[in-house]
Design an enzyme around this catalytic site. Structure first.
Site, PDB file in Angstrom:
ATOM      1  N   ASP A  82      43.016  40.608  80.293  1.00 45.01           N
ATOM      2  CA  ASP A  82      42.840  39.191  80.612  1.00 45.01           C
ATOM      3  C   ASP A  82      42.122  38.427  79.513  1.00 45.01           C
ATOM      4  O   ASP A  82      41.336  38.985  78.747  1.00 45.01           O
ATOM      5  CB  ASP A  82      42.098  39.017  81.939  1.00 45.01           C
ATOM      6  CG  ASP A  82      40.711  39.657  81.959  1.00 45.01           C
ATOM      7  OD1 ASP A  82      40.552  40.765  81.393  1.00 45.01           O
ATOM      8  OD2 ASP A  82      39.790  39.066  82.550  1.00 45.01           O
ATOM      9  N   GLU A 174      38.597  41.952  83.379  1.00 45.73           N
ATOM     10  CA  GLU A 174      37.247  42.207  82.885  1.00 45.73           C
ATOM     11  C   GLU A 174      36.386  40.959  82.970  1.00 45.73           C
ATOM     12  O   GLU A 174      35.185  41.025  83.261  1.00 45.73           O
ATOM     13  CB  GLU A 174      37.323  42.696  81.432  1.00 45.73           C
ATOM     14  CG  GLU A 174      35.985  43.155  80.843  1.00 45.73           C
ATOM     15  CD  GLU A 174      35.258  42.088  80.042  1.00 45.73           C
ATOM     16  OE1 GLU A 174      34.179  42.377  79.511  1.00 45.73           O
ATOM     17  OE2 GLU A 174      35.757  40.929  79.950  1.00 45.73           O
TER      18      GLU A 174
END
Length: 408
Positions: A82, A174
């Site tokens: 991400d 994350e």
């Protein structure tokens, strides 16, 4: 393909996939682009000869590059899929510009400039190629530069170095609490130690992270029509503001540095009846971390007394712990990293990272995981930039670590 060309090509390919995480989603992954990137990486891993490639329902991808040195310890690399949501566009449009000492125009149409006076660190890269976005988004070197490094590494191991088994993991989300790393089954990642490549400038090494927690505080007021509100109305928005006022204004991210901890009052949603406040708690020191959590509880109790017809509820959730304790239990990962950088002539800049990484989660699960540089600057900013020579040096460190691990 030359190393530089492969790194840049991979980065552009991965950056083209919109994979911004969504903190409002309860799904894992929180956005469909992360699943698309995971599928691409799984296909590429198989194509370059990795074994046991697995992509699960949560877009967690794992695999192993089998070694040619059977006695070598198995090591691993982990990166996240991400990019962060800071209110900018989720679509990244990278470009390579040559820095010749002048301000860089990164978006002529929107008149967005990367100015030397505001970012003097770029002066270290005079005459070099710099990867930047177009100023409407983050660049996403955090963490797609790491993905590019790891994938380039995996494709070159057999040709360039002897190595043991090298495991790899790519995980989602994350940026919104290490959700992917927390969900990952570490039996799919059976290495002795591992590395995240998730910090910034050339030479940075992270051996400490914050202890981190999030706190949701809910203020329940009493609604009333303003014409008859006196003595009756309890405004939950003002309750939340009152709560925040009990904390030192200097113990916030914008007023702290180095090893200072902080509170970050981050999101506030309110109506006539209820207000919901999100607070993040950060501290390197365990005792200080616990004191901060106790302070939240104490202020909540004071608020209950102050607003007897209202109510205050809170829930504190630990997010991750300081990685330093786990690294101290097995020093091989750090020793190899330092030796690799020394042999490559890269000066190390050991920092206590004012944040956290997936490595903090893995370390807590028993896999010591220090963090080293991508080469990028200004993570989470429209002015994020990645000097290509620093990008190459990150790959060199990863290759050298694999080589040294095979000879220990």
């Amino acid at each position: 393909m030359r190393v530089r060309e492969e790194l840049v090509s991979r980065f552009f390919r991965y950056a083209a996939i919109e994979s911004q995480s969504n903190g409002r989603s309860q799904s894992l992954p929180s956005s469909p682009g992360q699943a698309a990137l995971a599928a691409l990486l799984a296909d590429e891993m198989r194509a370059i000869g990795l074994e046991d490639v697995c992509i699960d329902a949560h877009a967690i991808v794992t695999g192993v590059k089998r070694g040619n040195r059977p006695a070598a310890p198995p090591i691993g690399f982990i990166a996240h899929l991400d990019t962060v949501d800071v209110g900018l566009s989720p679509f990244v449009r990278p470009q390579v510009l040559r820095f010749e000492g002048e301000d860089l125009c990164i978006n002529r149409q929107e008149d967005i400039w990367l100015r030397v006076a505001e970012h003097p660190e770029i002066l270290d890269w005079l005459g070099e190629d710099i990867i930047v976005g177009d100023g409407t988004s983050v660049l996403g070197a955090d963490n797609k530069a790491a993905i590019a490094v790891i994938m380039t590494l995996l494709g070159r191991l057999d040709h360039e170095v002897g190595h043991g088994d090298v495991f790899v993991a790519f995980v989602p989300d994350e940026e919104i609490g290490m959700r992917g790393a927390k969900a990952m089954d570490v039996s799919r990642f059976p290495c002795d130690f591992a590395y995240t490549i998730d910090c910034c400038e050339l030479g940075e090494v992270v051996l400490e992270t914050f202890n981190a927690a999030s706190c949701e505080i809910v203020f329940t007021g009493v609604s009333a029509h303003p014409m008859s509100a006196k003595g009756m109305l309890v405004n939950p928005l003002l309750m939340a503001m009152d709560f925040i006022s009990h904390f030192d204004r200097k113990e916030t991210p914008e007023c702290t540095e180095g090893r200072d901890g902080f509170y970050w009052f981050k999101d506030l949603i309110a109506n006539d009846s209820v207000a919901s406040l999100t607070a993040l708690i950060r501290d390197f020191d365990t005792d200080g971390f616990n004191r901060r959590k106790h302070r939240i509880a104490a202020v909540a109790e004071q608020m209950r007394s102050r607003y007897p017809t209202g109510n205050v509820r809170y829930q504190i959730t630990d997010t991750y712990r300081n990685v330093s304790t786990s690294l101290a239990r097995d020093e091989r990962a750090v020793a190899l990293l330092f030796k690799a950088m020394e042999e490559l002539g890269i000066g190390k800049k050991v920092i206590a990272m004012r944040g956290g990484t997936d490595g903090a989660v893995l370390s807590a699960k028993g896999i010591p995981t220090p963090n080293f540089f991508t080469g990028a600057y200004n993570f989470h900013s429209r002015y994020e930039f990645l000097p290509v020579p620093a990008f190459e040096r990150s790959l060199e460190v990863a290759l050298k670590v694999c080589q040294l691990a095979a000879t220990e």
